[in-house]
Design a protein around this motif. Sequence first.
Motif, PDB file in Angstrom:
ATOM      1  N   GLN A 186       0.817  -1.217   0.000  1.00  0.00           N
ATOM      2  CA  GLN A 186       0.000   0.000   0.000  1.00  0.00           C
ATOM      3  C   GLN A 186       0.850   1.266   0.000  1.00  0.00           C
ATOM      4  OE1 GLN A 186       0.456  -2.077   2.557  1.00  0.00           O
ATOM      5  NE2 GLN A 186       0.811  -0.888   4.408  1.00  0.00           N
ATOM      6  N   SER A 187       2.138   1.159   0.343  1.00  0.00           N
ATOM      7  CA  SER A 187       3.032   2.324   0.415  1.00  0.00           C
ATOM      8  C   SER A 187       4.020   2.307  -0.739  1.00  0.00           C
ATOM      9  CB  SER A 187       3.808   2.310   1.728  1.00  0.00           C
ATOM     10  OG  SER A 187       2.929   2.396   2.810  1.00  0.00           O
ATOM     11  N   LEU A 188       4.359   3.493  -1.214  1.00  0.00           N
ATOM     12  CA  LEU A 188       5.288   3.626  -2.328  1.00  0.00           C
ATOM     13  C   LEU A 188       6.214   4.812  -2.072  1.00  0.00           C
ATOM     14  CD1 LEU A 188       5.891   2.531  -5.228  1.00  0.00           C
ATOM     15  CD2 LEU A 188       4.370   4.325  -6.055  1.00  0.00           C
ATOM     16  N   ILE A 189       7.482   4.612  -2.301  1.00  0.00           N
ATOM     17  CA  ILE A 189       8.472   5.687  -2.234  1.00  0.00           C
ATOM     18  C   ILE A 189       8.681   6.150  -3.667  1.00  0.00           C
ATOM     19  CG2 ILE A 189      10.846   6.293  -1.652  1.00  0.00           C
ATOM     20  CD1 ILE A 189      10.715   3.840   0.322  1.00  0.00           C
ATOM     21  N   VAL A 190       8.515   7.428  -3.926  1.00  0.00           N
ATOM     22  CA  VAL A 190       8.616   7.950  -5.286  1.00  0.00           C
ATOM     23  C   VAL A 190       9.787   8.922  -5.372  1.00  0.00           C
ATOM     24  CG1 VAL A 190       7.440   9.278  -7.082  1.00  0.00           C
ATOM     25  CG2 VAL A 190       6.139   7.701  -5.648  1.00  0.00           C
ATOM     26  N   ALA A 191      10.621   8.754  -6.393  1.00  0.00           N
ATOM     27  CA  ALA A 191      11.717   9.695  -6.642  1.00  0.00           C
ATOM     28  C   ALA A 191      11.104  10.991  -7.177  1.00  0.00           C
ATOM     29  CB  ALA A 191      12.700   9.115  -7.650  1.00  0.00           C
ATOM     30  N   VAL A 192      11.318  12.089  -6.485  1.00  0.00           N
ATOM     31  CA  VAL A 192      10.733  13.370  -6.895  1.00  0.00           C
ATOM     32  C   VAL A 192      11.137  13.706  -8.329  1.00  0.00           C
ATOM     33  CG1 VAL A 192      10.645  15.844  -6.411  1.00  0.00           C
ATOM     34  CG2 VAL A 192      10.616  14.213  -4.533  1.00  0.00           C
ATOM     35  N   SER A 193      12.342  13.358  -8.719  1.00  0.00           N
ATOM     36  CA  SER A 193      12.808  13.664 -10.068  1.00  0.00           C
ATOM     37  C   SER A 193      12.021  12.923 -11.144  1.00  0.00           C
ATOM     38  CB  SER A 193      14.293  13.331 -10.195  1.00  0.00           C
ATOM     39  OG  SER A 193      14.503  11.954  -9.917  1.00  0.00           O
ATOM     40  N   SER A 194      11.239  11.909 -10.770  1.00  0.00           N
ATOM     41  CA  SER A 194      10.451  11.169 -11.758  1.00  0.00           C
ATOM     42  C   SER A 194       9.086  11.810 -12.017  1.00  0.00           C
ATOM     43  CB  SER A 194      10.252   9.721 -11.301  1.00  0.00           C
ATOM     44  OG  SER A 194       9.358   9.655 -10.212  1.00  0.00           O
ATOM     45  N   LEU A 195       8.718  12.819 -11.246  1.00  0.00           N
ATOM     46  CA  LEU A 195       7.412  13.453 -11.405  1.00  0.00           C
ATOM     47  C   LEU A 195       7.391  14.380 -12.618  1.00  0.00           C
ATOM     48  CD1 LEU A 195       6.722  14.374  -7.675  1.00  0.00           C
ATOM     49  CD2 LEU A 195       5.922  12.361  -8.946  1.00  0.00           C
ATOM     50  N   ASP A 196       6.230  14.494 -13.259  1.00  0.00           N
ATOM     51  CA  ASP A 196       6.102  15.388 -14.409  1.00  0.00           C
ATOM     52  C   ASP A 196       6.412  16.834 -14.029  1.00  0.00           C
ATOM     53  OD1 ASP A 196       5.370  13.366 -16.165  1.00  0.00           O
ATOM     54  OD2 ASP A 196       3.232  13.628 -15.787  1.00  0.00           O
ATOM     55  N   ASP A 197       5.996  17.251 -12.838  1.00  0.00           N
ATOM     56  CA  ASP A 197       6.252  18.609 -12.367  1.00  0.00           C
ATOM     57  C   ASP A 197       6.696  18.560 -10.903  1.00  0.00           C
ATOM     58  OD1 ASP A 197       6.400  21.267 -11.727  1.00  0.00           O
ATOM     59  OD2 ASP A 197       4.334  21.745 -12.323  1.00  0.00           O
ATOM     60  N   PRO A 198       8.005  18.333 -10.668  1.00  0.00           N
ATOM     61  CA  PRO A 198       8.494  18.233  -9.291  1.00  0.00           C
ATOM     62  C   PRO A 198       8.226  19.471  -8.444  1.00  0.00           C
ATOM     63  CG  PRO A 198      10.160  17.488 -10.839  1.00  0.00           C
ATOM     64  CD  PRO A 198       9.046  18.118 -11.641  1.00  0.00           C
ATOM     65  N   SER A 199       7.997  20.629  -9.065  1.00  0.00           N
ATOM     66  CA  SER A 199       7.760  21.848  -8.287  1.00  0.00           C
ATOM     67  C   SER A 199       6.438  21.787  -7.519  1.00  0.00           C
ATOM     68  CB  SER A 199       7.772  23.080  -9.186  1.00  0.00           C
ATOM     69  OG  SER A 199       6.642  23.088 -10.045  1.00  0.00           O
ATOM     70  N   LYS A 200       5.546  20.886  -7.900  1.00  0.00           N
ATOM     71  CA  LYS A 200       4.275  20.735  -7.195  1.00  0.00           C
ATOM     72  C   LYS A 200       4.396  19.815  -5.988  1.00  0.00           C
ATOM     73  CE  LYS A 200       1.301  21.748 -11.083  1.00  0.00           C
ATOM     74  NZ  LYS A 200       0.184  21.288 -11.914  1.00  0.00           N
TER      75      LYS A 200
END
Length: 91
Positions: free
Chosen positions: A47-61
């Motif tokens: 149920q939990s996921l660690i996400v690399a911020v650099s993989s987001l379409d818009d890391p500024s959000k």
Amino acid sequence: MRATNFAISRVSPAFYETVAESGREIRRGFCNKCGSPISAHWPTRPQSLIVAVSSLDDPSKFDPTLETWVSRAAPWHPFHSSTTKFSEASH
């Protein structure tokens, strides 16, 4: 983050499984084209996921709420003043 709140839209990730320092198995997701990190999770906590911020379409959000492993941060690493901090892994 909750795994149900995240979707990968542009690539099918490749996965690598290893044993973390804690002794728990961890599964890491990478871009199958360039190798950039995307995510990580413990199979025992799907149920939990660690996400690399650099993989987001818009890391500024991205608005971080916690920081882990601060005991191992480089001396120059900036911390966010409003986050909850954990010396090591957050369980």
